[in-house]
Write an enzyme that holds these catalytic residues in place. Structure first.
Site, short mmCIF file in Angstrom:
data_model
loop_
_atom_site.label_atom_id
_atom_site.label_comp_id
_atom_site.label_asym_id
_atom_site.label_seq_id
_atom_site.Cartn_x
_atom_site.Cartn_y
_atom_site.Cartn_z
N HIS C 195 -9.29 3.25 -13.45
CA HIS C 195 -8.87 3.52 -12.07
C HIS C 195 -9.61 4.76 -11.59
O HIS C 195 -9.72 5.74 -12.31
CB HIS C 195 -7.35 3.74 -12.01
CG HIS C 195 -6.87 3.97 -10.61
ND1 HIS C 195 -6.76 2.96 -9.69
CD2 HIS C 195 -6.50 5.11 -9.96
CE1 HIS C 195 -6.33 3.46 -8.53
NE2 HIS C 195 -6.17 4.76 -8.67
N GLY C 204 -3.37 3.02 -6.19
CA GLY C 204 -3.68 1.99 -5.21
C GLY C 204 -5.11 2.00 -4.73
O GLY C 204 -6.00 2.56 -5.39
N LEU C 230 1.43 -1.63 -10.95
CA LEU C 230 0.06 -1.24 -10.63
C LEU C 230 -0.23 0.23 -10.98
O LEU C 230 0.50 1.12 -10.55
CB LEU C 230 -0.19 -1.47 -9.13
CG LEU C 230 -1.66 -1.39 -8.69
CD1 LEU C 230 -2.47 -2.56 -9.25
CD2 LEU C 230 -1.77 -1.34 -7.17
N ASP C 231 -1.30 0.46 -11.73
CA ASP C 231 -1.77 1.82 -12.05
C ASP C 231 -0.72 2.65 -12.79
O ASP C 231 -0.77 3.89 -12.74
CB ASP C 231 -2.21 2.56 -10.78
CG ASP C 231 -3.33 1.83 -10.05
OD1 ASP C 231 -4.10 1.11 -10.73
OD2 ASP C 231 -3.44 1.96 -8.83
N ALA C 232 0.22 2.00 -13.45
CA ALA C 232 1.30 2.74 -14.11
C ALA C 232 1.34 2.54 -15.61
O ALA C 232 2.24 3.01 -16.29
CB ALA C 232 2.64 2.34 -13.49
#
Lengths: 287, 287, 287, 287
Positions: C195, C204, C230-232
């Site tokens: 990311h 995001g 998401l992204d976690a």
């Protein structure tokens, strides 16, 4: 994107009042708009004044000869060393390389990504190793073997090629041959080498082994202009990374490659964007 | 050493051709020699022009009113926000602190070492903890307890003291109270806070625990100007350090202190040397 | 060089006295010599015990089934999650990529240099862009277009290919599609994403623009295991670099690429060398 | 908090199978629970084995003599150099300092904050400068002037004091006198110096001027054990920071102080927590 109307003016001269005013007026009078400027005065205004000015001027390329003509008088008055360049006119590079590919690959990659603002004119190597790789990117690759007996002759051929390909600067991307003083004279402050240590520590051959033996906690790399004295030219860029007891000399070589490639690419990029000014045996990098 | 004849001119205005030429002529005409200059143009010369010029001018303090008078006309013509300052005129700081001492100690130390070019006017705390330490350095220490019921009154007393001590800027060196909008209005872009995370990650209370829970591999600290929205003001400086699985939340608090203190000290130093310009909710730091 | 007789034993279990003694005896009894060991106990010896042991054992591959059989009993006794692996048995990777090539190129390069100890089984892309580049290195390239209507079908085909190519782990090297929970279930803690921000900041889309708008002084990248949120997912590696006011969002994207590529390559390398252990939603990296 | 039941076992011996198993059994048999362990094998298991084990054992101090007695036999069998220590037993430090205070201040501060796990037994200086500062923290300060004529006598007095104060290790916190070989023999691998360069670059006096003259792009500091050869002892820790053309030698001295203080404090902290093992002229730091 490099706009076709962006120019760069680089100046180095004895410092004295009025330099900035005169130069900025010159640009204003010619319709140029300063979009970025860096300047530095050594000895708090009593030594050398150095500046790099990026300006916008419609139809720059056509006006360049005129600008240069006019500026010559200002330069004379202030004793300036200077150059005016169009950002659209990219420098032409020759890359010298031996067997190791990492520094070469980084330059090819950054060029391909548009991050290295230069033309890669040709690659010269004392080995045929990277021929396919380089030619595939549409870049000429010339294999010139070098032995102690043929070195002078090899350099002559190299110089001929640099001339033929109208090369502005030479990048030694882990080129394992020492260039002769005669060769160096053709490209003063225009040959960039990557040395695999944090200079002045570990000058000479096999710096990773030397770093290992000394037990340092950081290893580094140094990009510098090549001068006659080995590893003693003006430093353009350096960086380091942490190591520890788990790393043997082979690990240092492996990890070091990743510092070498970025340090060299940064230095070459700055050179190509006219960001490096010489001041004695040191550089001033306006980045 | 801060020479008594060094001045700083800071400008922010709509960009247009001729700004640099005009300003440099103004300085030249008044006998000032530019010893350092930084400038930045947003949107490649079509947005805002910002500059910080350091110049040398014999007998500066005496000439300052005159210079300001003349420059007012230039400023009006170009729509400039600007300020002219003598480097010899140090800013007067108030430090607000609660129980933790590390950020306070760093500022005292840098001040004592001559690295922080500022006058430490007074320290205000909601605890009596650091009284002896501060007073020993010859700095006033005022203990103003704060409870939810007495907060408005406490702030009034604080503002009165800031006024009495002619304070230019306030440093929140791990001050654990939120200041009211009313208080903030008195010192726009002149209250610097240190937040113990790499903002905008971990806004709010207990960021080290939050960092631990999320399992980040780096922790950080952020110095910023305080605005009404919590932890959302213009960022002046940030830094980070690597952590790993061996560090528990207490370790993060301990290690984090060493980032907080340097990040805050850098930001305060830059503010005091007039190196920070505001541009919307962002800063431009000419350092 | 990966010696054919080097094995790795990874263990995670409730901590209690005797674990280390038992495991080291097990290895000693089978003639294995420990050449490196890392261990970590959460909550100072009262939580979870995690270890990674690298050992040398002649004729390892032949003995592996036997070793596993014997160790099963120890593991049962201590409630261990564990795995035994031969270093010579390289993991097979699939790389998912969209239009941007930098993260893919870095992995190809590190693989080619022998620095990424893995087999690159195939590259899957929703674009045909990198076909020639990838196939030239002797790696299969499969173009699977993805539209909102065909996504489920595309994922089915992707899963079929991963199966066909016996893929151990998936690397999302700037793959711009969100994978469905159904897909993720097939490769728990075996899908690595890069990311382009320092998570949890700027979760995001378009993090570089968000970083620019917030005025941060450092930008970063985060490699993490992909989970449904998401992204976690668990963070494997992060790094940052300094930026300043001269960098616009395009500069951040450009500079950020060089952080993304190294952060991803490090995370993938550690995963392939069995250096990453999961502990809740966090990772423990023995590197 | 240092728990009173935490012990550390440090071992260095020729590597051979069974070492780990034997040592971990020894600890298990005595009821000790390993809470952290680091180990390193040079030459991939065929050279030296080094380990640092942190364990928990109720009533440790009382059991220590017994443990040592038993372990002596294991140590004899494997040819080990070793030591067993209670974490609760803090090392006693003497700090030697000259006029510059930054390194001293950092140690005082870290001690005061509880981050430096050591007892500061006394400060010895060839100047009276820091007497008030040090004594205020409840630490003895002894002023021993040193001239070329009185050096031998001064060292004798210093040694007597180190003895009187039962000092375990000496920290040279910018102490500008060279200690004699005779002095050094009393504290082998127990005298830590901070040198203000990234060794082996800029050995000797005035390294910041030398760094300036060479035009390096990073300056550094090195903490090392003192040996007879100047600046050539085993390196414990190093770090660097970026500089540029705007920094003159005085700036380097000023900026360098902030690297020196943290590098020294880290090295001293590691030494006091028994994290540094000697291996030839190098250190292995288990941190």
């Amino acid at each position: 994107m490099i706009a076709t109307d962006v120019g760069r003016l680089l100046i180095s001269c004895p410092d004295r009042p009025g330099v900035v005013a005169t130069v900025s007026h010159f640009l204003f009078d010619h319709g140029a708009n300063i979009i970025h400027a860096d300047q530095h005065s050594t000895e708090r205004g009593h030594g050398t004044f150095l500046t790099r000015i990026e300006f916008q001027l419609p139809n720059l390329e056509a006006q360049l000869p005129d600008l240069e003509q006019t500026f010559k008088q200002i330069a004379g008055r202030f004793g300036m060393e200077w150059r005016l360049a169009s950002a659209a006119h990219k420098k032409r590079l020759a890359i010298f390389v031996s067997r190791q590919e990492h520094a070469l690959l980084e330059l090819l990659w950054q060029h391909r990504a548009g991050d290295l603002k230069a033309d890669l004119a040709l690659v010269i190597s004392n080995h045929p190793t990277h021929k396919a790789l380089v030619e595939r990117q549409g870049i000429a690759y010339v294999h010139i073997p070098v032995t102690s007996g043929t070195k002078a002759q090899a350099e002559q051929e190299q110089l001929r090629l640099l001339d033929e390909y109208r090369v502005d600067a030479v990048v030694l991307a882990r080129y394992m041959q020492v260039l002769s003083p005669r060769f160096l004279q053709h490209y003063p402050a225009r040959i960039i080498n990557i040395h695999h240590s944090f200079l002045p520590a570990f000058v000479g051959a096999n710096p990773y082994q030397a770093a290992y033996d000394r037990g340092v906690k950081l290893i580094g790399a140094t990009a510098h202009y090549v001068t006659e004295e080995l590893d003693a030219g003006p430093i353009i860029e350096q960086d380091v990374r942490r190591i520890d007891h788990r790393h043997d000399p082979d690990d240092l070589r492996r990890l070091g490659r990743y510092i070498e490639r970025v340090v060299l690419a940064r230095a070459v990029g700055w050179h190509c964007e006219d960001r490096v000014l010489l001041h004695g045996n040191k550089t001033i990098v306006f980045n």
